[in-house]
Design a protein around this motif. Structure first.
Motif, PDB file in Angstrom:
ATOM      1  N   PHE A   1     -22.153  -1.793  40.647  1.00 33.21           N
ATOM      2  CA  PHE A   1     -22.919  -2.088  41.878  1.00 33.21           C
ATOM      3  C   PHE A   1     -24.204  -1.256  41.868  1.00 33.21           C
ATOM      4  O   PHE A   1     -24.176  -0.071  41.565  1.00 33.21           O
ATOM      5  CB  PHE A   1     -22.045  -1.705  43.079  1.00 33.21           C
ATOM      6  CG  PHE A   1     -22.649  -1.965  44.438  1.00 33.21           C
ATOM      7  CD1 PHE A   1     -22.230  -3.049  45.201  1.00 33.21           C
ATOM      8  CD2 PHE A   1     -23.605  -1.117  44.982  1.00 33.21           C
ATOM      9  CE1 PHE A   1     -22.758  -3.282  46.466  1.00 33.21           C
ATOM     10  CE2 PHE A   1     -24.136  -1.345  46.244  1.00 33.21           C
ATOM     11  CZ  PHE A   1     -23.711  -2.434  46.978  1.00 33.21           C
TER      12      PHE A   1
ATOM     13  N   GLY B   1     -23.796   8.759  56.437  1.00 32.39           N
ATOM     14  CA  GLY B   1     -22.778   8.054  57.220  1.00 32.39           C
ATOM     15  C   GLY B   1     -21.413   8.105  56.552  1.00 32.39           C
ATOM     16  O   GLY B   1     -20.387   8.257  57.221  1.00 32.39           O
ATOM     17  N   ASP B   2     -21.397   7.995  55.250  1.00 31.44           N
ATOM     18  CA  ASP B   2     -20.121   8.010  54.524  1.00 31.44           C
ATOM     19  C   ASP B   2     -19.527   9.411  54.494  1.00 31.44           C
ATOM     20  O   ASP B   2     -18.311   9.581  54.567  1.00 31.44           O
ATOM     21  CB  ASP B   2     -20.324   7.505  53.095  1.00 31.44           C
ATOM     22  CG  ASP B   2     -21.064   6.177  53.089  1.00 31.44           C
ATOM     23  OD1 ASP B   2     -20.620   5.268  53.807  1.00 31.44           O
ATOM     24  OD2 ASP B   2     -22.093   6.082  52.403  1.00 31.44           O
TER      25      ASP B   2
ATOM     26  N   PRO C   1     -31.170  11.194  53.122  1.00 35.04           N
ATOM     27  CA  PRO C   1     -30.099  10.817  54.044  1.00 35.04           C
ATOM     28  C   PRO C   1     -29.040   9.886  53.450  1.00 35.04           C
ATOM     29  O   PRO C   1     -28.044   9.598  54.115  1.00 35.04           O
ATOM     30  CB  PRO C   1     -30.834  10.107  55.181  1.00 35.04           C
ATOM     31  CG  PRO C   1     -32.198   9.839  54.709  1.00 35.04           C
ATOM     32  CD  PRO C   1     -32.455  10.557  53.445  1.00 35.04           C
ATOM     33  N   THR C   2     -29.224   9.402  52.232  1.00 35.71           N
ATOM     34  CA  THR C   2     -28.257   8.458  51.656  1.00 35.71           C
ATOM     35  C   THR C   2     -26.858   9.079  51.624  1.00 35.71           C
ATOM     36  O   THR C   2     -26.686  10.174  51.113  1.00 35.71           O
ATOM     37  CB  THR C   2     -28.640   8.084  50.209  1.00 35.71           C
ATOM     38  OG1 THR C   2     -29.997   7.680  50.216  1.00 35.71           O
ATOM     39  CG2 THR C   2     -27.753   6.972  49.682  1.00 35.71           C
ATOM     40  N   GLY C   3     -25.916   8.355  52.187  1.00 39.13           N
ATOM     41  CA  GLY C   3     -24.543   8.838  52.150  1.00 39.13           C
ATOM     42  C   GLY C   3     -24.178   9.684  53.356  1.00 39.13           C
ATOM     43  O   GLY C   3     -23.037  10.128  53.479  1.00 39.13           O
TER      44      GLY C   3
ATOM     45  N   TYR D   1     -36.812   5.392  52.126  1.00 36.24           N
ATOM     46  CA  TYR D   1     -36.951   5.930  53.484  1.00 36.24           C
ATOM     47  C   TYR D   1     -38.391   6.350  53.687  1.00 36.24           C
ATOM     48  O   TYR D   1     -39.023   6.877  52.767  1.00 36.24           O
ATOM     49  CB  TYR D   1     -36.078   7.189  53.664  1.00 36.24           C
ATOM     50  CG  TYR D   1     -34.612   6.955  53.419  1.00 36.24           C
ATOM     51  CD1 TYR D   1     -33.748   6.685  54.468  1.00 36.24           C
ATOM     52  CD2 TYR D   1     -34.099   6.991  52.127  1.00 36.24           C
ATOM     53  CE1 TYR D   1     -32.395   6.468  54.243  1.00 36.24           C
ATOM     54  CE2 TYR D   1     -32.749   6.778  51.886  1.00 36.24           C
ATOM     55  CZ  TYR D   1     -31.910   6.515  52.942  1.00 36.24           C
ATOM     56  OH  TYR D   1     -30.576   6.296  52.720  1.00 36.24           O
TER      57      TYR D   1
ATOM     58  N   GLY E   1     -22.779   5.151  46.426  1.00 31.27           N
ATOM     59  CA  GLY E   1     -21.735   4.237  46.877  1.00 31.27           C
ATOM     60  C   GLY E   1     -20.999   4.859  48.044  1.00 31.27           C
ATOM     61  O   GLY E   1     -20.811   6.077  48.111  1.00 31.27           O
ATOM     62  N   ALA E   2     -20.600   3.968  48.961  1.00 28.06           N
ATOM     63  CA  ALA E   2     -19.962   4.440  50.184  1.00 28.06           C
ATOM     64  C   ALA E   2     -18.644   5.155  49.882  1.00 28.06           C
ATOM     65  O   ALA E   2     -18.363   6.217  50.445  1.00 28.06           O
ATOM     66  CB  ALA E   2     -19.725   3.243  51.100  1.00 28.06           C
TER      67      ALA E   2
ATOM     68  N   ALA F   1     -21.333   3.211  43.314  1.00 27.01           N
ATOM     69  CA  ALA F   1     -22.618   2.593  42.976  1.00 27.01           C
ATOM     70  C   ALA F   1     -23.502   3.489  42.131  1.00 27.01           C
ATOM     71  O   ALA F   1     -23.293   4.701  42.048  1.00 27.01           O
ATOM     72  CB  ALA F   1     -23.361   2.263  44.279  1.00 27.01           C
TER      73      ALA F   1
ATOM     74  N   ASP G   1     -27.390   4.293  42.416  1.00 31.53           N
ATOM     75  CA  ASP G   1     -28.467   4.126  43.385  1.00 31.53           C
ATOM     76  C   ASP G   1     -29.820   4.515  42.803  1.00 31.53           C
ATOM     77  O   ASP G   1     -29.904   5.433  41.978  1.00 31.53           O
ATOM     78  CB  ASP G   1     -28.245   5.037  44.599  1.00 31.53           C
ATOM     79  CG  ASP G   1     -27.076   4.617  45.487  1.00 31.53           C
ATOM     80  OD1 ASP G   1     -26.613   3.473  45.362  1.00 31.53           O
ATOM     81  OD2 ASP G   1     -26.645   5.445  46.306  1.00 31.53           O
TER      82      ASP G   1
ATOM     83  N   MET H   1     -22.475  -2.551  57.371  1.00 28.90           N
ATOM     84  CA  MET H   1     -23.928  -2.375  57.513  1.00 28.90           C
ATOM     85  C   MET H   1     -24.608  -3.709  57.789  1.00 28.90           C
ATOM     86  O   MET H   1     -23.972  -4.760  57.716  1.00 28.90           O
ATOM     87  CB  MET H   1     -24.525  -1.703  56.269  1.00 28.90           C
ATOM     88  CG  MET H   1     -24.579  -2.590  55.054  1.00 28.90           C
ATOM     89  SD  MET H   1     -25.233  -1.730  53.614  1.00 28.90           S
ATOM     90  CE  MET H   1     -26.967  -1.583  54.033  1.00 28.90           C
TER      91      MET H   1
HETATM   92  P1  AMP Z   1     -24.968   5.505  53.983  1.00 27.33           P
HETATM   93  O1  AMP Z   1     -23.884   6.497  54.246  1.00 27.33           O
HETATM   94  O2  AMP Z   1     -25.014   4.445  55.007  1.00 27.33           O
HETATM   95  O3  AMP Z   1     -26.301   6.167  53.735  1.00 27.33           O
HETATM   96  O4  AMP Z   1     -24.551   4.737  52.620  1.00 27.33           O
HETATM   97  C1  AMP Z   1     -25.250   4.868  51.426  1.00 27.33           C
HETATM   98  C2  AMP Z   1     -24.520   4.219  50.262  1.00 27.33           C
HETATM   99  O5  AMP Z   1     -24.172   2.863  50.566  1.00 27.33           O
HETATM  100  C3  AMP Z   1     -25.393   4.154  49.013  1.00 27.33           C
HETATM  101  O6  AMP Z   1     -24.973   5.129  48.076  1.00 27.33           O
HETATM  102  C4  AMP Z   1     -25.261   2.716  48.493  1.00 27.33           C
HETATM  103  O7  AMP Z   1     -24.815   2.666  47.161  1.00 27.33           O
HETATM  104  C5  AMP Z   1     -24.221   2.069  49.404  1.00 27.33           C
HETATM  105  N1  AMP Z   1     -24.594   0.696  49.812  1.00 27.33           N
HETATM  106  C6  AMP Z   1     -25.839   0.216  50.105  1.00 27.33           C
HETATM  107  N2  AMP Z   1     -25.788  -1.091  50.444  1.00 27.33           N
HETATM  108  C7  AMP Z   1     -24.476  -1.456  50.378  1.00 27.33           C
HETATM  109  C8  AMP Z   1     -23.755  -2.684  50.631  1.00 27.33           C
HETATM  110  N3  AMP Z   1     -24.375  -3.823  51.005  1.00 27.33           N
HETATM  111  N4  AMP Z   1     -22.405  -2.673  50.465  1.00 27.33           N
HETATM  112  C9  AMP Z   1     -21.776  -1.546  50.100  1.00 27.33           C
HETATM  113  N5  AMP Z   1     -22.377  -0.373  49.839  1.00 27.33           N
HETATM  114  C10 AMP Z   1     -23.721  -0.313  49.979  1.00 27.33           C
END
Ligand code: AMP
Length: 305
Positions: free
Chosen positions: A83, A237-238, A233-235, A89, A31-32, A14, A16, A150
Motif C-alpha cells: 500500500f 490519529g493512529d 502529523p502523519t500517524g 501538509y 500505515g494506520a 504502508a 508513505d 477517513m
Molecule cells: P493518520 O493517523 O490519520 O495521520 O494516518 C496516517 C496513515 O494513514 C499514513 O501512514 C497512511 O499510510 C495511512 N493512510 C492514508 N490513506 C489511507 C487510506 N485510504 N486507507 C488506509 N490507510 C491510509
C-alpha cells in the motif's frame, strides 16, 4: 497452551511519501495499523492483521520486532506491491492533503485469521476499506471493538462504512470526518447523530486542539499537549488510537475513569508521534516519558472552582 494476544488490529501497513513545510520523506514506513500498533505496544501485547508486498524489506519490518508486535497475521504477497500513500501538509498541520493512494496488495486482501487471533478480547479496525474492517470484525469474538476511517472511505464507500460503524463500540475519528459522516456542521449535533448509528461512544480528534469524548450521557474533552515542535502529523490519529486502546486493554474495567484516562494516554502518544517522521520518535521512547506527559496533562487542565 498460549493465550490470545490481548489487542488485535487490522489496517494499512504502508510505504508513505510525505511533504511537510519542514521536510520531505520518500518511502518511509507508515500505515494506520503500523502507527497504532507501535503506540499500543507500550501498554499491552498487540497483533497485526495486514498485507504487504515483496517491496517490504526486513528493515521496514524491524520496528515490529523491536516493539515485540506479533506479525503472524501479516501476509506477504510474492510479486505484490505494498500500500502506498502520498500526502502533504501546509502550515495548517491539522489537515493532510492526499496526493495519491495506491491500495496495491490491499485491493484483493481476504484475511483468514488464525484461530488464536479470533479470540483477542480487544479489536481495533484501523483505517482501511470498511468491507475489510467488517470481515475481520465478524471473525473476532472481541469484548470491545473500536474503529477509525477517513474521508477517502466516507466518500467512496459510504454504505459499507455505515454498516461497519453499526458493529463497533467506539468510533475514533477526526472532526472533519465526524461532520462529513453525519452531514452536520455542528460537532455536538454531529456527535449525537453518529451515536445513533450504533456505537456507544465517539472520540473526536481535533489535531492541535485536542480531543473530545462523547457518550449518550457524558462529555469529556482535553486540549492537546502544548508542543513547540510539530514536525510531521502523519500517524497522530493512529498513535492516539493506539494509546487509547492499549490503555483500555490492560485496565481492570471499562468505566468513565478508564475511558477518560485512555483519552489522555491517546493524546500523549500522538504528541510524541508528531515530533519526528514515521515511527522514529516512538522507537526511542521510554515509558517514563509517557508517564511524565500524562501527569503534565493533569496539571495543565486542573482548575479550582
Ligand atoms: P493518520 O493517523 O490519520 O495521520 O494516518 C496516517 C496513515 O494513514 C499514513 O501512514 C497512511 O499510510 C495511512 N493512510 C492514508 N490513506 C489511507 C487510506 N485510504 N486507507 C488506509 N490507510 C491510509
Amino acid at each position: 497452551m498460549s493465550s490470545p494476544t490481548p489487542l488485535l488490529v487490522v489496517g494499512s501497513v504502508a510505504l508513505d511519501s510525505i511533504r511537510t513545510p519542514f521536510g520531505t520523506s520518500e518511502r518511509s514506513l507508515g500505515g494506520a495499523a503500523t502507527h497504532f500498533s507501535v503506540a499500543a505496544s507500550f501498554f499491552t501485547d498487540v497483533s497485526i492483521v495486514a498485507v504487504v508486498g515483496e517491496d517490504f524489506t526486513a528493515e521496514d519490518e524491524a520496528v515490529f520486532h523491536e516493539r515485540k508486535i506479533n506479525i503472524d497475521n501479516l501476509q506477504r504477497i510474492p510479486g505484490g506491491k505494498t500500500f502506498r500513500w502520498v500526502g502533504e501538509y501546509g502550515f495548517d498541520l491539522n489537515t493532510a492533503r492526499t496526493l495519491d493512494t495506491q491500495l496495491n496488495v490491499f485491493a484483493n486482501f481476504k484475511p483468514e485469521l488464525a484461530e488464536m487471533a479470533k479470540k483477542s478480547p480487544f479489536l481495533f479496525l484501523a483505517n482501511i476499506q470498511p468491507a475489510l474492517q467488517r470481515e475481520v470484525r465478524n471473525q473476532v469474538d472481541a469484548r470491545f471493538v473500536a474503529m477509525d476511517t477517513m474521508n477517502y472511505w466516507i466518500e467512496q464507500t459510504r454504505a459499507d462504512l455505515l454498516e461497519t460503524i453499526a458493529l463497533v463500540d467506539a468510533l475514533i475519528i477526526n472532526d472533519a470526518e465526524a461532520r462529513e459522516i453525519a452531514g452536520e456542521p455542528n460537532l455536538i449535533r454531529a456527535a449525537r447523530k453518529i451515536l445513533q448509528f450504533g456505537p456507544q461512544m465517539l472520540v473526536v480528534k481535533r489535531g492541535e486542539y485536542g480531543a473530545a469524548f462523547f457518550t449518550e450521557n457524558s462529555y469529556f474533552a482535553t486540549p492537546a499537549f502544548p508542543l513547540e515542535g510539530v514536525f510531521d502529523p502523519t500517524g497522530a490519529g493512529d498513535s492516539f488510537a493506539g494509546g487509547f486502546m492499549g490503555y483500555i486493554s490492560q485496565a481492570d474495567k471499562i468505566d468513565q475513569t478508564t475511558l477518560r484516562r485512555a483519552v489522555i494516554y491517546g493524546s500523549v502518544m500522538a504528541s510524541f508521534n508528531v515530533e519526528e517522521f514515521s515511527c522514529d520518535r516512538l522507537r526511542r521512547l521510554r515509558f517514563e516519558e509517557i508517564r511524565e506527559r500524562f501527569h503534565r496533562f493533569k496539571e495543565f487542565t486542573h482548575f479550582e472552582i
